[in-house]
Design a protein around this motif. Sequence first.
Motif, PDB file in Angstrom:
ATOM      1  N   LYS A  93      33.472  38.072  32.995  1.00 40.44           N
ATOM      2  CA  LYS A  93      34.742  37.945  34.019  1.00 40.44           C
ATOM      3  C   LYS A  93      34.364  38.417  35.231  1.00 40.44           C
ATOM      4  N   TYR A  94      34.775  37.584  36.153  1.00 41.70           N
ATOM      5  CA  TYR A  94      34.332  37.904  37.508  1.00 41.70           C
ATOM      6  C   TYR A  94      34.961  38.869  38.099  1.00 41.70           C
ATOM      7  N   LYS A  95      34.450  39.855  38.761  1.00 40.77           N
ATOM      8  CA  LYS A  95      35.128  40.891  39.478  1.00 40.77           C
ATOM      9  C   LYS A  95      34.725  40.766  40.990  1.00 40.77           C
ATOM     10  N   THR A  96      35.816  40.941  41.957  1.00 44.00           N
ATOM     11  CA  THR A  96      35.594  40.696  43.199  1.00 44.00           C
ATOM     12  C   THR A  96      34.501  41.580  43.890  1.00 44.00           C
ATOM     13  N   GLY A  97      33.865  41.205  44.500  1.00 48.68           N
ATOM     14  CA  GLY A  97      32.452  41.702  45.118  1.00 48.68           C
ATOM     15  C   GLY A  97      31.547  42.384  44.310  1.00 48.68           C
ATOM     16  N   GLU A  98      31.360  41.807  43.035  1.00 48.43           N
ATOM     17  CA  GLU A  98      30.331  42.290  42.248  1.00 48.43           C
ATOM     18  C   GLU A  98      28.822  41.734  42.830  1.00 48.43           C
ATOM     19  N   ASN A  99      28.733  40.757  43.272  1.00 46.77           N
ATOM     20  CA  ASN A  99      27.473  40.286  43.794  1.00 46.77           C
ATOM     21  C   ASN A  99      27.154  40.981  44.944  1.00 46.77           C
TER      22      ASN A  99
END
Length: 315
Positions: A93-99
């Motif tokens: 699940k994507y988390k904002t700013g993880e990249n």
Amino acid sequence: MNRTFTLNGKPIPPCMIGTWAWGKGYNGSKMIFGKTYSEVQLTETFMTASRLGFTLWDTAEVYGMGNAEKILGKCIKESKDTMISTKHMPGKKYKTGENENAITGSLHRMDIEKIDLYWLHKPYALQENMHELAKIMEKGTIKSIGLSNCNIAQLKKANHFLEQNGCQLSAVQNHFSLLSMDRQMDVVKYCNENNILYFGYMVLEQGALSGKYDKKNPFPLFSMRNLSFGRRKFAKIQELITYEKTLAKKYQVDVSQIPIAWAISKQVIPIVGLTKPEHAQALSAGVKVTLLPAEIERLESLARKSGVKCKGSWE
């Protein structure tokens, strides 16, 4: 005929050098490969490979949980021509700013300002991750975007999402060897038709196709590769290994170079792990080999005849 490939407008060598075996600790050299290597030896390996023209190096935040990046970062201070490829392992699940956070961590560990090729290590939450990576690329901390461990549908989706953000996927990095080729050829074809670089990892199946190991001399007992490739599998690929040795004698190269030459013939850029200077020297000789069509066909026929099909648990 083998093609000349470019990345960010620069010609790249016929192989990218991998560092999965460089990092100590969890998911590092001892756990995966059953061996550890000193930083002195790895630095010597880096310098030898660089002198021989292997300037594109691949690593990841999960290789030794950051340790491989740290060692590579120390090495590249001695070479201005090095191009760096590294990866982020996203959550499902994507988390904002993880990249952004992952890139910051990789830049810090390697003590560099830019990453030449940045990968999403798994094709999770493609729309959100590709959108974020496209925005980061605009800032200049990463120059190109790649996707690893993907199938053809995921590849097309990733490229579509990037095109919506005004850029394109630059590369794919998938498992590609004589024992995994059939499930990859549609991806290779799509990449070649759409100006996307295809990098193949585990071309030697972590050494199973190198000619160094067999059913009498298997992988180190306490290693992940021994669990995935035991004596029975070695027995099944014996005829393939024997033919590799015949070709190696003909071309006067190490046996390990035959599967690499085969991958290059398929318009794939192999990712080859190096841990010793002599490995770099062998690779330098191997990339000059051009296999005949009949030899390529024979290698593939023997691989299929073995019935061994390799696929990582992470794929």
